[in-house]
Design an enzyme around this catalytic site. Structure first.
Site, mmCIF file in Angstrom:
data_model
loop_
_atom_site.group_PDB
_atom_site.id
_atom_site.type_symbol
_atom_site.label_atom_id
_atom_site.label_comp_id
_atom_site.label_asym_id
_atom_site.label_seq_id
_atom_site.Cartn_x
_atom_site.Cartn_y
_atom_site.Cartn_z
ATOM 1 N N HIS A 155 -10.178 -5.630 -3.123
ATOM 2 C CA HIS A 155 -8.843 -5.818 -2.556
ATOM 3 C C HIS A 155 -8.954 -6.170 -1.078
ATOM 4 O O HIS A 155 -9.837 -5.680 -0.379
ATOM 5 C CB HIS A 155 -7.959 -4.577 -2.736
ATOM 6 C CG HIS A 155 -8.608 -3.289 -2.317
ATOM 7 N ND1 HIS A 155 -9.574 -2.666 -3.085
ATOM 8 C CD2 HIS A 155 -8.438 -2.518 -1.221
ATOM 9 C CE1 HIS A 155 -9.961 -1.559 -2.474
ATOM 10 N NE2 HIS A 155 -9.300 -1.447 -1.335
ATOM 11 N N HIS B 253 -6.833 -5.865 2.452
ATOM 12 C CA HIS B 253 -5.695 -5.243 3.127
ATOM 13 C C HIS B 253 -5.126 -6.286 4.084
ATOM 14 O O HIS B 253 -5.857 -6.804 4.939
ATOM 15 C CB HIS B 253 -6.140 -4.045 3.967
ATOM 16 C CG HIS B 253 -6.710 -2.896 3.198
ATOM 17 N ND1 HIS B 253 -5.998 -1.745 2.944
ATOM 18 C CD2 HIS B 253 -7.935 -2.703 2.640
ATOM 19 C CE1 HIS B 253 -6.763 -0.889 2.265
ATOM 20 N NE2 HIS B 253 -7.942 -1.441 2.074
ATOM 21 N N ASP C 205 0.849 -1.193 0.000
ATOM 22 C CA ASP C 205 0.000 0.000 0.000
ATOM 23 C C ASP C 205 0.887 1.247 0.000
ATOM 24 O O ASP C 205 1.892 1.320 0.705
ATOM 25 C CB ASP C 205 -0.916 0.001 1.231
ATOM 26 C CG ASP C 205 -2.072 0.984 1.091
ATOM 27 O OD1 ASP C 205 -3.226 0.522 0.991
ATOM 28 O OD2 ASP C 205 -1.821 2.211 1.077
HETATM 29 P P1 AMP Z 1 -9.750 1.236 0.234
HETATM 30 O O1 AMP Z 1 -9.900 2.566 0.868
HETATM 31 O O2 AMP Z 1 -10.117 0.083 1.103
HETATM 32 O O3 AMP Z 1 -10.454 1.192 -1.119
HETATM 33 O O4 AMP Z 1 -8.201 1.062 -0.024
HETATM 34 C C1 AMP Z 1 -7.525 1.592 -1.107
HETATM 35 C C2 AMP Z 1 -6.074 1.593 -0.754
HETATM 36 O O5 AMP Z 1 -5.321 1.799 -1.941
HETATM 37 C C3 AMP Z 1 -5.653 2.699 0.217
HETATM 38 O O6 AMP Z 1 -5.120 2.099 1.398
HETATM 39 C C4 AMP Z 1 -4.589 3.476 -0.554
HETATM 40 O O7 AMP Z 1 -3.525 3.915 0.244
HETATM 41 C C5 AMP Z 1 -4.144 2.458 -1.588
HETATM 42 N N1 AMP Z 1 -3.584 3.020 -2.811
HETATM 43 C C6 AMP Z 1 -4.094 4.019 -3.571
HETATM 44 N N2 AMP Z 1 -3.303 4.231 -4.643
HETATM 45 C C7 AMP Z 1 -2.281 3.335 -4.562
HETATM 46 C C8 AMP Z 1 -1.143 3.058 -5.371
HETATM 47 N N3 AMP Z 1 -0.885 3.730 -6.508
HETATM 48 N N4 AMP Z 1 -0.296 2.089 -4.974
HETATM 49 C C9 AMP Z 1 -0.525 1.412 -3.828
HETATM 50 N N5 AMP Z 1 -1.587 1.617 -3.030
HETATM 51 C C10 AMP Z 1 -2.461 2.569 -3.389
#
Ligand code: AMP
Length: 114
Positions: A100, A102, A32
């Site tokens: 996704h 986490h 992340d």
């Molecule tokens: P959610 O809020 O559960 O949809 O999680 C989305 C996650 O994607 C968040 O924890 C962000 O920090 C992560 N995220 C967004 N853009 C990127 C990226 N380019 N590379 C890695 N993680 C990302």
């Protein structure tokens, strides 16, 4: 199969760089960009599905959970423990519309889930 304008589809395709930690036929996983714990890995299906409801309906959750177990061992947190979370929809604060998980660990996590 990739969804146009989907951030995670672009990461899986390599069009946007990521710190990859795992890949197999069905699953891609990367760190992340805004880690909430020493280990914070996002585990995504290569097939674009919006959320856990769609992922469960097409039988993807086994592959994602299996990958999570492998990555936990790879990251050295399988014995100390970890948390697996999937946010779904508005109230779940899902910000990226590609399913996704986490995977969080590497420190004592808070007891608060909400
Ligand atoms: P959610 O809020 O559960 O949809 O999680 C989305 C996650 O994607 C968040 O924890 C962000 O920090 C992560 N995220 C967004 N853009 C990127 C990226 N380019 N590379 C890695 N993680 C990302």
């Amino acid at each position: 199969m990739p969804m146009e304008d989907c951030l995670f589809c672009k990461i899986i395709a390599g069009d946007i760089p990521s710190a990859k930690v795992f890949e197999n036929d069905e699953v891609f996983a990367f760190r992340d960009i805004n880690p909430q714990a020493p280990v914070h890995v996002l585990i995504v299906p290569k097939k674009h599905v919006a959320n856990v409801i769609e992922g469960a309906a097409c039988g993807l959750m086994n592959a994602l959970c299996g990958a999570a177990a492998q990555i936990a061992a790879q990251e050295g947190i399988d014995k100390t423990g970890f948390r697996l979370i999937t946010n779904c929809g508005h109230d779940g604060c899902q910000s990226v519309g590609h399913l996704h998980l986490h995977l969080l660990g590497g420190r004592q996590l808070s007891e608060t889930m909400a």
